[in-house]
Design a protein around this motif. Sequence first.
Motif, PDB file in Angstrom:
ATOM      1  N   TRP A 276     -17.787-107.274  15.123  1.00 43.29           N
ATOM      2  CA  TRP A 276     -16.849-106.351  14.471  1.00 43.29           C
ATOM      3  C   TRP A 276     -16.259-105.373  15.477  1.00 43.29           C
ATOM      4  CZ3 TRP A 276     -14.459-106.986  10.150  1.00 43.29           C
ATOM      5  CH2 TRP A 276     -13.803-105.915   9.543  1.00 43.29           C
ATOM      6  N   ARG A 277     -17.086-104.904  16.393  1.00 47.58           N
ATOM      7  CA  ARG A 277     -16.605-103.991  17.435  1.00 47.58           C
ATOM      8  C   ARG A 277     -15.527-104.666  18.284  1.00 47.58           C
ATOM      9  NH1 ARG A 277     -18.062-103.471  22.789  1.00 47.58           N
ATOM     10  NH2 ARG A 277     -17.736-101.409  23.735  1.00 47.58           N
TER      11      ARG A 277
ATOM     12  N   ARG B  69     -13.512-107.001  17.418  1.00 51.52           N
ATOM     13  CA  ARG B  69     -12.282-107.106  16.622  1.00 51.52           C
ATOM     14  C   ARG B  69     -11.526-105.789  16.606  1.00 51.52           C
ATOM     15  NH1 ARG B  69     -11.115-105.408  11.551  1.00 51.52           N
ATOM     16  NH2 ARG B  69      -9.495-106.526  10.375  1.00 51.52           N
ATOM     17  N   LEU B  70     -12.231-104.677  16.356  1.00 56.93           N
ATOM     18  CA  LEU B  70     -11.572-103.373  16.284  1.00 56.93           C
ATOM     19  C   LEU B  70     -10.986-102.963  17.633  1.00 56.93           C
ATOM     20  CD1 LEU B  70     -13.948-101.263  13.988  1.00 56.93           C
ATOM     21  CD2 LEU B  70     -11.960-102.661  13.360  1.00 56.93           C
TER      22      LEU B  70
ATOM     23  N   TRP C  63      -5.237 -94.369  13.351  1.00 57.65           N
ATOM     24  CA  TRP C  63      -6.358 -94.780  12.493  1.00 57.65           C
ATOM     25  C   TRP C  63      -7.000 -93.589  11.789  1.00 57.65           C
ATOM     26  CZ3 TRP C  63      -5.291 -98.376  16.357  1.00 57.65           C
ATOM     27  CH2 TRP C  63      -5.303 -99.717  15.963  1.00 57.65           C
TER      28      TRP C  63
ATOM     29  N   GLU D 170      -5.097-100.592   4.299  1.00 61.00           N
ATOM     30  CA  GLU D 170      -6.097-101.631   4.572  1.00 61.00           C
ATOM     31  C   GLU D 170      -6.984-101.783   3.351  1.00 61.00           C
ATOM     32  OE1 GLU D 170      -8.966-103.310   8.094  1.00 61.00           O
ATOM     33  OE2 GLU D 170      -7.765-101.498   8.396  1.00 61.00           O
TER      34      GLU D 170
ATOM     35  N   GLN E 148      -7.781-104.826  18.315  1.00 57.79           N
ATOM     36  CA  GLN E 148      -6.671-104.263  17.554  1.00 57.79           C
ATOM     37  C   GLN E 148      -6.154-102.987  18.202  1.00 57.79           C
ATOM     38  OE1 GLN E 148      -8.193-103.709  13.561  1.00 57.79           O
ATOM     39  NE2 GLN E 148      -7.228-105.611  12.866  1.00 57.79           N
TER      40      GLN E 148
ATOM     41  N   LEU F 187     -11.795 -95.744  13.062  1.00 57.26           N
ATOM     42  CA  LEU F 187     -12.429 -96.482  14.144  1.00 57.26           C
ATOM     43  C   LEU F 187     -13.650 -95.736  14.675  1.00 57.26           C
ATOM     44  CD1 LEU F 187      -9.449 -97.917  16.225  1.00 57.26           C
ATOM     45  CD2 LEU F 187     -10.655 -98.896  14.273  1.00 57.26           C
TER      46      LEU F 187
ATOM     47  N   SER G 100     -16.409 -96.071  12.235  1.00 58.78           N
ATOM     48  CA  SER G 100     -16.985 -97.411  12.205  1.00 58.78           C
ATOM     49  C   SER G 100     -17.961 -97.658  13.344  1.00 58.78           C
ATOM     50  CB  SER G 100     -15.867 -98.459  12.262  1.00 58.78           C
ATOM     51  OG  SER G 100     -15.041 -98.388  11.122  1.00 58.78           O
TER      52      SER G 100
END
Length: 276
Positions: free
Chosen positions: A163-164, A166-167, A116, A246, A170, A144, A147
Amino acid sequence: MTSTVGRPVGVLLREWRERRRLSQLELSSRAEVSTRHLSFVETGRSRPTPELILRLTEQLDVPLRERNQVLLAGGYAPAYPQHGLDAPALAGVRAALRRVLDGHQPYPALVLNRWWEVQDANAALGVMTAGCAARLLAPPVNALRLSLHPDGLAPRIANLAQWRGRLLAQLQHRVERTGDPRLRALHAELLGYAGDDVQAPPPTARADDVVVPLRLRDGAAELSLFSISAAVETAADVTVDELVIECFYPADDDTAARLRALAVSPGAAPAGPAAR
């Protein structure tokens, strides 16, 4: 990358098979090799040919970087080159990525590597990175970390828990797919950023959401964005195999209008970070 120094090729193949949750029978059937021979390879009683290693690692969906490691453990030369992104051999790939980045304006887009780390980005990414600590924007920028760090985007993310989650999901998926200790360490680091406000289960999507958006505060406004990721599916080079582009898109008309307005306002959005 996963450490393979001094480890037998059979052990590595067995670990990849177990990571993919396949039995010897299932893998031998897919790779068109006898279960007996596969067992002998895994226990070290038989030395696999490079062709067999490549066939097995293909069926196990082993990333190209790790396929080279398995070949080296078997006493063979790597099968896949690894060029730097600025190498002449990757000029065509670089040009294609740049066209995607430029063509995606006025919406943010970036190119990421396996960890990332931002390899390139368009100017619209500056809308997202504005206000982040300078040290987090020093190359190589980790998207990451940027973010979720308290000095990064996190204070501006209205749906941080969602959102956290989700990341981190991943990242955990990539840890499981690659076994990469650098990714595992990054996952542990990001977990350490969590505060009391994001310990609860991530909130569900709004009734009118069809995607999980990034809701990013931008002054008095709120940008609602979702992303689409793409990779080079036919990669035969380790670096290219690990690249992901992305692209962020507006999830509503207000966000689209806001991004278009920022793009035509001189100085409104600083350029996004790039590692090159």
